[in-house]
Design a protein around this motif. Structure first.
Motif, mmCIF file in Angstrom:
data_model
loop_
_atom_site.group_PDB
_atom_site.id
_atom_site.type_symbol
_atom_site.label_atom_id
_atom_site.label_comp_id
_atom_site.label_asym_id
_atom_site.label_seq_id
_atom_site.Cartn_x
_atom_site.Cartn_y
_atom_site.Cartn_z
ATOM 1 N N ILE A 1 0.847 -1.193 0.000
ATOM 2 C CA ILE A 1 0.000 0.000 0.000
ATOM 3 C C ILE A 1 0.882 1.242 0.000
ATOM 4 C CG2 ILE A 1 -1.519 1.362 1.501
ATOM 5 C CD1 ILE A 1 -3.003 -1.204 2.153
ATOM 6 N N ASP A 2 0.517 2.218 -0.827
ATOM 7 C CA ASP A 2 1.286 3.459 -0.937
ATOM 8 C C ASP A 2 1.015 4.398 0.228
ATOM 9 O OD1 ASP A 2 2.360 2.748 -3.380
ATOM 10 O OD2 ASP A 2 0.964 3.953 -4.572
ATOM 11 N N SER A 3 2.058 5.121 0.617
ATOM 12 C CA SER A 3 1.924 6.310 1.449
ATOM 13 C C SER A 3 2.698 7.425 0.772
ATOM 14 C CB SER A 3 2.445 6.070 2.870
ATOM 15 O OG SER A 3 3.825 5.734 2.848
ATOM 16 N N CYS A 4 2.361 8.676 1.069
ATOM 17 C CA CYS A 4 3.052 9.804 0.423
ATOM 18 C C CYS A 4 2.826 11.079 1.225
ATOM 19 C CB CYS A 4 2.584 9.973 -1.020
ATOM 20 S SG CYS A 4 0.820 10.303 -1.241
ATOM 21 N N PHE A 5 3.506 12.128 0.796
ATOM 22 C CA PHE A 5 3.343 13.457 1.375
ATOM 23 C C PHE A 5 2.433 14.300 0.487
ATOM 24 C CE2 PHE A 5 7.665 12.089 2.541
ATOM 25 C CZ PHE A 5 7.729 12.381 3.900
ATOM 26 N N THR A 6 1.813 15.331 1.082
ATOM 27 C CA THR A 6 1.244 16.384 0.250
ATOM 28 C C THR A 6 2.405 17.157 -0.375
ATOM 29 O OG1 THR A 6 1.084 17.768 2.239
ATOM 30 C CG2 THR A 6 -0.921 16.646 1.512
ATOM 31 N N ASN A 7 2.113 17.974 -1.381
ATOM 32 C CA ASN A 7 3.186 18.641 -2.114
ATOM 33 C C ASN A 7 3.898 19.728 -1.309
ATOM 34 O OD1 ASN A 7 1.292 20.784 -2.340
ATOM 35 N ND2 ASN A 7 0.493 19.884 -4.241
ATOM 36 N N VAL B 1 0.877 13.765 5.788
ATOM 37 C CA VAL B 1 1.178 12.425 5.308
ATOM 38 C C VAL B 1 -0.146 11.741 5.008
ATOM 39 C CG1 VAL B 1 2.029 10.154 6.042
ATOM 40 C CG2 VAL B 1 3.351 12.216 6.543
ATOM 41 N N MET B 2 -0.175 10.910 3.975
ATOM 42 C CA MET B 2 -1.405 10.166 3.689
ATOM 43 C C MET B 2 -1.057 8.749 3.288
ATOM 44 S SD MET B 2 -2.208 12.148 0.193
ATOM 45 C CE MET B 2 -1.158 13.453 0.791
ATOM 46 N N SER B 3 -2.043 7.866 3.469
ATOM 47 C CA SER B 3 -1.833 6.461 3.147
ATOM 48 C C SER B 3 -3.158 5.806 2.794
ATOM 49 C CB SER B 3 -1.210 5.726 4.339
ATOM 50 O OG SER B 3 -1.117 4.330 4.086
ATOM 51 N N GLY C 1 -10.569 0.190 3.270
ATOM 52 C CA GLY C 1 -11.307 1.013 2.318
ATOM 53 C C GLY C 1 -11.191 2.505 2.534
ATOM 54 N N LYS C 2 -10.301 2.932 3.432
ATOM 55 C CA LYS C 2 -10.194 4.358 3.738
ATOM 56 C C LYS C 2 -8.815 4.912 3.356
ATOM 57 C CE LYS C 2 -13.453 4.228 7.614
ATOM 58 N NZ LYS C 2 -13.639 4.506 9.057
ATOM 59 N N ILE C 3 -8.774 6.211 3.177
ATOM 60 C CA ILE C 3 -7.537 6.963 2.989
ATOM 61 C C ILE C 3 -7.354 7.835 4.223
ATOM 62 C CG2 ILE C 3 -6.295 8.619 1.542
ATOM 63 C CD1 ILE C 3 -8.352 7.793 -0.707
ATOM 64 N N TYR C 4 -6.180 7.753 4.828
ATOM 65 C CA TYR C 4 -5.913 8.487 6.068
ATOM 66 C C TYR C 4 -4.949 9.643 5.806
ATOM 67 C CZ TYR C 4 -8.095 4.740 8.772
ATOM 68 O OH TYR C 4 -8.996 3.833 9.298
ATOM 69 N N PHE C 5 -5.216 10.754 6.464
ATOM 70 C CA PHE C 5 -4.338 11.924 6.426
ATOM 71 C C PHE C 5 -3.885 12.234 7.847
ATOM 72 C CE2 PHE C 5 -6.996 12.216 2.756
ATOM 73 C CZ PHE C 5 -6.300 12.907 1.784
#
Length: 314
Positions: free
Chosen positions: A233-239, A244-246, A251-255
Motif C-alpha cells: 500500500i502506498d503512502s506519500c506526502f502532500t506537495n 502524510v497520507m496512506s 477502504g479508507k484513505i488516512y491523512f
C-alpha cells in the motif's frame, strides 16, 4: 513553504474502464495527466481533471503492477508479472523496447530525472538499471543487496531509495557510490523522499508509517490508525510536506499532520455491490505536484479523483 490548510475532501471524478484491481495510479511530472495499471493487463492514460480516458495500452501480457511516464510525456514504462520492463511510445502505443533479466514479478518501475535510465525493482530481490539510449538490452547495473523482494522505489536527482520485504530501507547515493541502510524490522511496502529532501517516509506491514531523518536514520515520527498488515500500500506526502497520507486495507484513505502525527481527515473509497461486503484495499495514491488533488485506486472500482470542496474549477 507555508503549511496548507486545505486537503482534498471531495470526490470530483471516477475513472472507469479497467476490468480488474488497479495496482498503481501515477501523476505525470506536471500533474496534467495520470497513468493507471491493472491486473487486466493494460495501462491507461487519463486526464483526471476532466475525468476522461485518453488511451489504453496493451501491457506486457500479464498483470501490470507499476508504470511511469517520461519527463517529456513521450514514453511510458511498465512492469509486472511477466518479468519484463516494457518501454512504449505514448502516441502510438507501440513497444520501443522490452528489457528482460528479472527472475520474478516486477513490483516497481521509475524513470530517472531526464528519462535516460529506467530503474526496476523485483520479487527476485534485485534493483536493475536500464539505459534507454543504448543499443544494449542488458542492465547497466544490478544492485543485489536486498535479501528479499523489492517492493517500492523512489528517486531524487542523485539518490535511489528502495524498500524491501527483508525489512530494510536502502538509499544509494549515486554521486559518491555509497549505500546507506536503515532497518525497520518489518516488511517495507512503500518508500518516499520528502519534498525538501531531508526525510524519508516508510510504510511497513505492522500498521505503521515511519518518518525517518534521511541522513542518520533517526525516527522522527510514526503514523498509525490505518490497516496495513497484508498488502503493498502506498503512502506519500502532500506537495508542501505538511501532511502524510496512506491507503488502507479497510477502504479508507488516512491523512495525518506531519508534525503532530494526528489523523486530520479520512476519505472512504466506494465499494461496489459485487464486493460482497469486503472493503476496497486502497493500493495506490498519487498526489498532484502543485495543486490540492489526490488520486486513489484499489482492489475494487474505478480510480477516484479527490479535490478540495472549495476548488473553483469543480
Amino acid at each position: 513553504m507555508a503549511k496548507s490548510l486545505t486537503l482534498p475532501n471531495k470526490l470530483v471524478h471516477e475513472l472507469n474502464g479497467h476490468q480488474g484491481p488497479i495496482r498503481a495510479v501515477r501523476f505525470n511530472r506536471n500533474g496534467d495527466y495520470c497513468l493507471t495499471c491493472s491486473s487486466d493487463r493494460t495501462v491507461r492514460l487519463w486526464n483526471p481533471h476532466k475525468g476522461t480516458g485518453i488511451k489504453t495500452y496493451k501491457g506486457p501480457g500479464q498483470e501490470v503492477l507499476d508504470a511511469d511516464v517520461a519527463h517529456d510525456n513521450g514514453r511510458i514504462v511498465c512492469g509486472g508479472a511477466d518479468k519484463q520492463v516494457l518501454l512504449m511510445d505514448v502516441s502510438t502505443g507501440q513497444a520501443i523496447r522490452k528489457f528482460r533479466g528479472h527472475n520474478g514479478n516486477i513490483n516497481c518501475v521509475k524513470f530517472n530525472d531526464d528519462s535516460s535510465l529506467i530503474l526496476s525493482g523485483s520479487y527476485d530481490a534485485t534493483l536493475r538499471a536500464w539505459d534507454c539510449r543504448s543499443r544494449t538490452y542488458d542492465p547497466v547495473q544490478i544492485m543485489d543487496e536486498a535479501k528479499d523482494s523489492i517492493t517500492s522505489l523512489h528517486l531524487s536527482q542523485h539518490e535511489i531509495l528502495t524498500g524491501s520485504v527483508d525489512g530494510t530501507v536502502r538509499r544509494y547515493d549515486i554521486r559518491f557510490g555509497k549505500l546507506y541502510s536503515d532497518t525497520i524490522g518489518h516488511p517495507v511496502t512503500s518508500v518516499k523522499f520528502s519534498q525538501d529532501g531531508h526525510c524519508t517516509l516508510v510504510s511497513s506491514l505492522d500498521d505503521h508509517i515511519r518518518l525517518l531523518d534521511k541522513d542518520n536514520g533517526e525516527l522522527l515520527n510514526q503514523y498509525t490508525s490505518h490497516c496495513n498488515s497484508e498488502y503493498k500500500i502506498d503512502s506519500c506526502f502532500t506537495n508542501d510536506d505538511a501532511f502524510v497520507m496512506s491507503g488502507s486495507e479497510n477502504g479508507k484513505i488516512y491523512f495525518w499532520d506531519l508534525v503532530e502525527a494526528t489523523v486530520t481527515q479520512t476519505l472512504e473509497q466506494t465499494t461496489p455491490s459485487s464486493s460482497k461486503g469486503r472493503p476496497c484495499v486502497i493500493y495506490s495514491l498519487s498526489y498532484h505536484p502543485s495543486k490540492v488533488c489526490l488520486l486513489s485506486s484499489g482492489s475494487y472500482g474505478p480510480v477516484h479523483v479527490w479535490k478540495a470542496s472549495d476548488d473553483e474549477n469543480e
